[in-house]
Design a protein around this motif. Structure first.
Motif, PDB file in Angstrom:
ATOM      1  N   ARG A   1       4.916   4.695   1.656  1.00 43.14           N
ATOM      2  CA  ARG A   1       4.978   6.300   2.187  1.00 43.14           C
ATOM      3  C   ARG A   1       5.861   6.159   3.611  1.00 43.14           C
ATOM      4  O   ARG A   1       6.984   7.523   4.226  1.00 43.14           O
ATOM      5  CB  ARG A   1       4.224   7.837   1.875  1.00 43.14           C
ATOM      6  CG  ARG A   1       4.490   9.261   1.999  1.00 43.14           C
ATOM      7  CD  ARG A   1       3.519   9.923   1.311  1.00 43.14           C
ATOM      8  NE  ARG A   1       1.852   9.673   2.269  1.00 43.14           N
ATOM      9  CZ  ARG A   1       1.213   9.052   1.390  1.00 43.14           C
ATOM     10  NH1 ARG A   1       0.812   8.847   0.786  1.00 43.14           N
ATOM     11  NH2 ARG A   1       0.011   8.950   2.919  1.00 43.14           N
ATOM     12  N   ASP A   2       4.588   6.384   4.647  1.00 40.99           N
ATOM     13  CA  ASP A   2       5.300   6.388   6.213  1.00 40.99           C
ATOM     14  C   ASP A   2       5.914   5.973   6.556  1.00 40.99           C
ATOM     15  O   ASP A   2       7.024   6.524   7.874  1.00 40.99           O
ATOM     16  CB  ASP A   2       3.492   6.306   7.082  1.00 40.99           C
ATOM     17  CG  ASP A   2       2.802   6.955   6.284  1.00 40.99           C
ATOM     18  OD1 ASP A   2       2.076   7.623   5.786  1.00 40.99           O
ATOM     19  OD2 ASP A   2       1.424   5.966   6.732  1.00 40.99           O
TER      20      ASP A   2
ATOM     21  N   ASN B   1       9.103   7.805   5.103  1.00 39.70           N
ATOM     22  CA  ASN B   1       9.722   9.364   5.910  1.00 39.70           C
ATOM     23  C   ASN B   1       9.640   9.030   7.666  1.00 39.70           C
ATOM     24  O   ASN B   1      11.213   9.977   8.020  1.00 39.70           O
ATOM     25  CB  ASN B   1       7.840  10.279   6.736  1.00 39.70           C
ATOM     26  CG  ASN B   1       7.817  10.591   5.174  1.00 39.70           C
ATOM     27  OD1 ASN B   1       8.816  11.236   4.254  1.00 39.70           O
ATOM     28  ND2 ASN B   1       6.490  10.569   4.350  1.00 39.70           N
TER      29      ASN B   1
ATOM     30  N   HIS C   1       6.970   3.994  -7.154  1.00 39.87           N
ATOM     31  CA  HIS C   1       6.072   4.193  -6.815  1.00 39.87           C
ATOM     32  C   HIS C   1       5.290   3.150  -7.586  1.00 39.87           C
ATOM     33  O   HIS C   1       5.231   2.481  -8.610  1.00 39.87           O
ATOM     34  CB  HIS C   1       6.102   5.265  -8.589  1.00 39.87           C
ATOM     35  CG  HIS C   1       4.384   5.832  -8.542  1.00 39.87           C
ATOM     36  ND1 HIS C   1       3.210   6.818  -7.942  1.00 39.87           N
ATOM     37  CD2 HIS C   1       4.048   5.815  -9.825  1.00 39.87           C
ATOM     38  CE1 HIS C   1       2.285   6.549  -8.034  1.00 39.87           C
ATOM     39  NE2 HIS C   1       2.528   5.988  -9.003  1.00 39.87           N
TER      40      HIS C   1
ATOM     41  N   ARG D   1       0.926  -1.082   0.076  1.00 39.74           N
ATOM     42  CA  ARG D   1      -0.267  -0.342   0.277  1.00 39.74           C
ATOM     43  C   ARG D   1       0.834   1.488   0.020  1.00 39.74           C
ATOM     44  O   ARG D   1       2.105   1.079   0.605  1.00 39.74           O
ATOM     45  CB  ARG D   1      -0.931   0.217   1.154  1.00 39.74           C
ATOM     46  CG  ARG D   1      -1.820  -1.325   1.334  1.00 39.74           C
ATOM     47  CD  ARG D   1      -2.877  -0.953   2.335  1.00 39.74           C
ATOM     48  NE  ARG D   1      -2.990   0.134   3.167  1.00 39.74           N
ATOM     49  CZ  ARG D   1      -3.679   0.514   4.053  1.00 39.74           C
ATOM     50  NH1 ARG D   1      -3.690  -0.244   5.005  1.00 39.74           N
ATOM     51  NH2 ARG D   1      -3.764   2.062   4.026  1.00 39.74           N
ATOM     52  N   MET D   2       0.610   2.385  -0.864  1.00 36.02           N
ATOM     53  CA  MET D   2       1.263   3.484  -1.078  1.00 36.02           C
ATOM     54  C   MET D   2       1.306   4.236   0.053  1.00 36.02           C
ATOM     55  O   MET D   2       2.363   4.757   0.492  1.00 36.02           O
ATOM     56  CB  MET D   2       1.503   4.167  -2.231  1.00 36.02           C
ATOM     57  CG  MET D   2       1.652   3.637  -3.921  1.00 36.02           C
ATOM     58  SD  MET D   2       3.157   2.917  -3.627  1.00 36.02           S
ATOM     59  CE  MET D   2       3.667   4.565  -4.450  1.00 36.02           C
ATOM     60  N   ASP D   3       0.961   3.696   1.135  1.00 35.32           N
ATOM     61  CA  ASP D   3       0.568   5.416   2.180  1.00 35.32           C
ATOM     62  C   ASP D   3       1.251   4.596   3.215  1.00 35.32           C
ATOM     63  O   ASP D   3       1.979   5.525   3.691  1.00 35.32           O
ATOM     64  CB  ASP D   3      -0.923   5.002   2.824  1.00 35.32           C
ATOM     65  CG  ASP D   3      -2.486   6.031   1.586  1.00 35.32           C
ATOM     66  OD1 ASP D   3      -1.327   6.951   1.381  1.00 35.32           O
ATOM     67  OD2 ASP D   3      -3.313   5.814   2.228  1.00 35.32           O
ATOM     68  N   ASP D   4       1.060   3.155   3.116  1.00 36.64           N
ATOM     69  CA  ASP D   4       2.121   2.452   4.079  1.00 36.64           C
ATOM     70  C   ASP D   4       3.939   2.273   3.697  1.00 36.64           C
ATOM     71  O   ASP D   4       4.598   3.218   5.095  1.00 36.64           O
ATOM     72  CB  ASP D   4       1.735   1.225   3.994  1.00 36.64           C
ATOM     73  CG  ASP D   4       0.959   0.739   4.864  1.00 36.64           C
ATOM     74  OD1 ASP D   4       0.088   1.348   5.368  1.00 36.64           O
ATOM     75  OD2 ASP D   4       0.053  -1.034   4.883  1.00 36.64           O
TER      76      ASP D   4
END
Length: 82
Positions: free
Chosen positions: A48-49, A52, A66, A43-46
């Motif tokens: 990205r988090d 970071n 991506h 999952r892209m949200d995971d």
């Protein structure tokens, strides 16, 4: 950042598995200043988090693939171990 099952089904040669939610970073510490870390998540949200989070923890060379692992799986026979 994929489940161990998916990692075992196929992964980049010399990659290190990090389970989703693993914040210990033990498996990545030896690469902190030596390697560029590419985050590949389901999952892209995971992803990205986690990217970071690594930057906040002092990992200077972090990026995300991506589209995740599926993007390169089609044409990555030289770079993927199954």
């Amino acid at each position: 950042m994929r489940s161990l099952t998916l990692y075992k089904q196929g992964h980049f040669i010399d990659s290190v598995h990090v389970a989703p939610g693993d914040t210990s970073l033990t498996s990545l510490q030896k690469y902190r200043l030596k390697k560029h870390i590419v985050i590949v998540g389901e999952r892209m949200d995971d992803a990205r988090d986690f990217a970071n989070f690594l930057i906040q923890k002092g990992f200077p060379f972090v990026s995300m693939l991506h589209g995740g692992y599926d993007v390169i799986e089609m044409d990555a026979s030289d770079h993927v171990r199954k």
